[in-house]
Design a protein around this motif. Structure first.
Motif, PDB file in Angstrom:
ATOM      1  N   ARG A 181     -12.344  -7.925  -6.396  1.00  0.00           N
ATOM      2  CA  ARG A 181     -11.889  -7.271  -5.170  1.00  0.00           C
ATOM      3  C   ARG A 181     -12.451  -5.853  -5.125  1.00  0.00           C
ATOM      4  O   ARG A 181     -12.717  -5.266  -6.170  1.00  0.00           O
ATOM      5  N   PRO A 182     -12.623  -5.272  -3.930  1.00  0.00           N
ATOM      6  CA  PRO A 182     -13.162  -3.913  -3.839  1.00  0.00           C
ATOM      7  C   PRO A 182     -12.163  -2.822  -4.227  1.00  0.00           C
ATOM      8  O   PRO A 182     -12.520  -1.660  -4.294  1.00  0.00           O
ATOM      9  N   CYS A 183     -10.914  -3.192  -4.476  1.00  0.00           N
ATOM     10  CA  CYS A 183      -9.890  -2.270  -4.970  1.00  0.00           C
ATOM     11  C   CYS A 183      -8.927  -3.111  -5.809  1.00  0.00           C
ATOM     12  O   CYS A 183      -9.169  -4.285  -6.043  1.00  0.00           O
ATOM     13  N   THR A 184      -7.846  -2.515  -6.251  1.00  0.00           N
ATOM     14  CA  THR A 184      -6.850  -3.271  -7.013  1.00  0.00           C
ATOM     15  C   THR A 184      -5.917  -3.978  -6.031  1.00  0.00           C
ATOM     16  O   THR A 184      -5.240  -3.326  -5.233  1.00  0.00           O
ATOM     17  N   ARG A 185      -5.929  -5.322  -6.072  1.00  0.00           N
ATOM     18  CA  ARG A 185      -5.013  -6.100  -5.237  1.00  0.00           C
ATOM     19  C   ARG A 185      -4.179  -6.985  -6.139  1.00  0.00           C
ATOM     20  O   ARG A 185      -4.705  -7.711  -6.978  1.00  0.00           O
ATOM     21  N   ARG A 186      -2.890  -6.926  -5.933  1.00  0.00           N
ATOM     22  CA  ARG A 186      -1.970  -7.791  -6.668  1.00  0.00           C
ATOM     23  C   ARG A 186      -1.345  -8.752  -5.661  1.00  0.00           C
ATOM     24  O   ARG A 186      -0.638  -8.320  -4.741  1.00  0.00           O
ATOM     25  N   SER A 187      -1.611 -10.039  -5.815  1.00  0.00           N
ATOM     26  CA  SER A 187      -1.057 -11.075  -4.932  1.00  0.00           C
ATOM     27  C   SER A 187       0.377 -11.367  -5.355  1.00  0.00           C
ATOM     28  O   SER A 187       0.632 -11.706  -6.505  1.00  0.00           O
ATOM     29  N   LEU A 188       1.303 -11.256  -4.415  1.00  0.00           N
ATOM     30  CA  LEU A 188       2.722 -11.352  -4.739  1.00  0.00           C
ATOM     31  C   LEU A 188       3.423 -12.554  -4.125  1.00  0.00           C
ATOM     32  O   LEU A 188       4.544 -12.869  -4.512  1.00  0.00           O
ATOM     33  N   SER A 189       2.798 -13.230  -3.175  1.00  0.00           N
ATOM     34  CA  SER A 189       3.459 -14.314  -2.439  1.00  0.00           C
ATOM     35  C   SER A 189       3.979 -15.406  -3.355  1.00  0.00           C
ATOM     36  O   SER A 189       5.163 -15.768  -3.303  1.00  0.00           O
ATOM     37  N   GLU A 190       3.113 -15.953  -4.172  1.00  0.00           N
ATOM     38  CA  GLU A 190       3.506 -17.085  -5.029  1.00  0.00           C
ATOM     39  C   GLU A 190       4.580 -16.669  -6.029  1.00  0.00           C
ATOM     40  O   GLU A 190       5.576 -17.384  -6.222  1.00  0.00           O
ATOM     41  N   ILE A 219       1.888 -11.674   0.948  1.00  0.00           N
ATOM     42  CA  ILE A 219       2.254 -10.296   0.622  1.00  0.00           C
ATOM     43  C   ILE A 219       1.422  -9.849  -0.574  1.00  0.00           C
ATOM     44  O   ILE A 219       1.295 -10.577  -1.566  1.00  0.00           O
ATOM     45  N   ASN A 220       0.816  -8.682  -0.434  1.00  0.00           N
ATOM     46  CA  ASN A 220      -0.052  -8.128  -1.465  1.00  0.00           C
ATOM     47  C   ASN A 220       0.232  -6.645  -1.612  1.00  0.00           C
ATOM     48  O   ASN A 220       0.640  -5.980  -0.658  1.00  0.00           O
ATOM     49  N   ARG A 221      -0.035  -6.144  -2.808  1.00  0.00           N
ATOM     50  CA  ARG A 221       0.022  -4.698  -3.041  1.00  0.00           C
ATOM     51  C   ARG A 221      -1.389  -4.235  -3.356  1.00  0.00           C
ATOM     52  O   ARG A 221      -2.049  -4.788  -4.232  1.00  0.00           O
ATOM     53  N   TYR A 222      -1.846  -3.229  -2.629  1.00  0.00           N
ATOM     54  CA  TYR A 222      -3.186  -2.682  -2.805  1.00  0.00           C
ATOM     55  C   TYR A 222      -3.093  -1.253  -3.327  1.00  0.00           C
ATOM     56  O   TYR A 222      -2.269  -0.468  -2.855  1.00  0.00           O
ATOM     57  N   THR A 223      -3.961  -0.933  -4.267  1.00  0.00           N
ATOM     58  CA  THR A 223      -4.172   0.442  -4.693  1.00  0.00           C
ATOM     59  C   THR A 223      -5.663   0.696  -4.602  1.00  0.00           C
ATOM     60  O   THR A 223      -6.456   0.009  -5.252  1.00  0.00           O
ATOM     61  N   ALA A 224      -6.038   1.645  -3.743  1.00  0.00           N
ATOM     62  CA  ALA A 224      -7.455   1.946  -3.530  1.00  0.00           C
ATOM     63  C   ALA A 224      -7.721   3.399  -3.898  1.00  0.00           C
ATOM     64  O   ALA A 224      -7.084   4.313  -3.363  1.00  0.00           O
ATOM     65  N   GLU A 225      -8.648   3.577  -4.814  1.00  0.00           N
ATOM     66  CA  GLU A 225      -9.089   4.917  -5.189  1.00  0.00           C
ATOM     67  C   GLU A 225     -10.008   5.449  -4.093  1.00  0.00           C
ATOM     68  O   GLU A 225     -10.485   4.684  -3.249  1.00  0.00           O
ATOM     69  N   PRO A 226     -10.287   6.760  -4.080  1.00  0.00           N
ATOM     70  CA  PRO A 226     -11.231   7.288  -3.095  1.00  0.00           C
ATOM     71  C   PRO A 226     -12.554   6.501  -3.111  1.00  0.00           C
ATOM     72  O   PRO A 226     -13.100   6.218  -4.180  1.00  0.00           O
ATOM     73  N   GLY A 227     -12.997   6.104  -1.911  1.00  0.00           N
ATOM     74  CA  GLY A 227     -14.234   5.338  -1.770  1.00  0.00           C
ATOM     75  C   GLY A 227     -14.058   3.832  -1.855  1.00  0.00           C
ATOM     76  O   GLY A 227     -15.033   3.096  -1.681  1.00  0.00           O
ATOM     77  N   GLU A 228     -12.844   3.342  -2.084  1.00  0.00           N
ATOM     78  CA  GLU A 228     -12.613   1.899  -2.184  1.00  0.00           C
ATOM     79  C   GLU A 228     -12.063   1.323  -0.882  1.00  0.00           C
ATOM     80  O   GLU A 228     -11.355   1.997  -0.138  1.00  0.00           O
ATOM     81  N   GLU A 229     -12.383   0.039  -0.659  1.00  0.00           N
ATOM     82  CA  GLU A 229     -11.952  -0.701   0.526  1.00  0.00           C
ATOM     83  C   GLU A 229     -10.827  -1.653   0.146  1.00  0.00           C
ATOM     84  O   GLU A 229     -10.768  -2.118  -0.985  1.00  0.00           O
ATOM     85  N   LEU A 230      -9.968  -1.996   1.109  1.00  0.00           N
ATOM     86  CA  LEU A 230      -8.931  -2.990   0.852  1.00  0.00           C
ATOM     87  C   LEU A 230      -9.444  -4.413   1.085  1.00  0.00           C
ATOM     88  O   LEU A 230      -9.333  -5.249   0.201  1.00  0.00           O
ATOM     89  N   PRO A 231     -10.016  -4.716   2.263  1.00  0.00           N
ATOM     90  CA  PRO A 231     -10.481  -6.092   2.488  1.00  0.00           C
ATOM     91  C   PRO A 231     -11.899  -6.272   1.958  1.00  0.00           C
ATOM     92  O   PRO A 231     -12.560  -5.310   1.563  1.00  0.00           O
ATOM     93  N   LEU A 232     -12.361  -7.505   1.990  1.00  0.00           N
ATOM     94  CA  LEU A 232     -13.733  -7.790   1.594  1.00  0.00           C
ATOM     95  C   LEU A 232     -14.721  -7.445   2.701  1.00  0.00           C
ATOM     96  O   LEU A 232     -15.897  -7.249   2.444  1.00  0.00           O
ATOM     97  N   ALA A 233     -14.243  -7.390   3.961  1.00  0.00           N
ATOM     98  CA  ALA A 233     -15.145  -7.116   5.083  1.00  0.00           C
ATOM     99  C   ALA A 233     -14.328  -6.672   6.298  1.00  0.00           C
ATOM    100  O   ALA A 233     -13.115  -6.898   6.365  1.00  0.00           O
ATOM    101  N   TYR A 234     -15.002  -6.064   7.254  1.00  0.00           N
ATOM    102  CA  TYR A 234     -14.429  -5.781   8.578  1.00  0.00           C
ATOM    103  C   TYR A 234     -14.088  -7.153   9.147  1.00  0.00           C
ATOM    104  O   TYR A 234     -14.931  -8.053   9.166  1.00  0.00           O
ATOM    105  N   HIS A 235     -12.854  -7.368   9.606  1.00  0.00           N
ATOM    106  CA  HIS A 235     -12.439  -8.729   9.958  1.00  0.00           C
ATOM    107  C   HIS A 235     -11.311  -8.738  10.993  1.00  0.00           C
ATOM    108  O   HIS A 235     -10.759  -7.699  11.333  1.00  0.00           O
ATOM    109  N   TYR A 236     -10.992  -9.949  11.439  1.00  0.00           N
ATOM    110  CA  TYR A 236      -9.832 -10.168  12.304  1.00  0.00           C
ATOM    111  C   TYR A 236      -9.244 -11.529  11.972  1.00  0.00           C
ATOM    112  O   TYR A 236      -9.866 -12.345  11.290  1.00  0.00           O
TER     113      TYR A 236
END
Length: 123
Positions: free
Chosen positions: A17-26, A35-52
């Motif tokens: 992943r481009p940042c730290t993502r912890r999958s929590l749903s299961e 439901i996910n928890r994201y931690t992104a350092e400066p310069g990091e993205e949450l998703p894999l791409a611009y999306h909808y």
């Protein structure tokens, strides 16, 4: 009845992943929402791409830092204790900019949890 307590700091991050993502749903026993928890350092993205998403609504609750989200209509910013929501068919790209002075910590909820609902968006 079912109840689950999940210490999100103890959940292993998802690989590749481009940042730290912890999958929590299961772990939370959830099947109708993601439901996910994201931690992104400066310069990091949450998703894999611009999306909808076709059907999924998303909510991003910012725990700390400032979340930046690019949309076709401009940039949105959400600071601590702020909720940012995204309706279906609304392109978005969430990130922590390179010039940020701290990480951003976000809880993201999406519902319904639908496979194949995400599509790349080319601005």
């Amino acid at each position: 009845m079912g109840y689950h307590v999940v210490d999100t700091d103890e959940v292993d991050p998802d690989p590749d992943r481009p940042c730290t993502r912890r999958s929590l749903s299961e772990l939370g026993g959830l099947s109708k929402m993601a439901i996910n928890r994201y931690t992104a350092e400066p310069g990091e993205e949450l998703p894999l791409a611009y999306h909808y998403h076709d059907e999924q609504e998303e909510a991003f609750y910012v725990l700390s830092g400032t979340l930046h989200v690019d949309t076709p209509e401009g940039r949105l910013e959400a600071g601590p204790d702020t909720l940012l929501t995204v309706e279906p068919d609304s392109p978005q790209f969430a990130y922590n900019p390179e010039d940020a002075t701290e990480s951003v910590d976000v809880v993201a909820v999406g519902a319904p949890a639908v496979d194949g609902d995400v599509h790349a968006y080319e601005p």
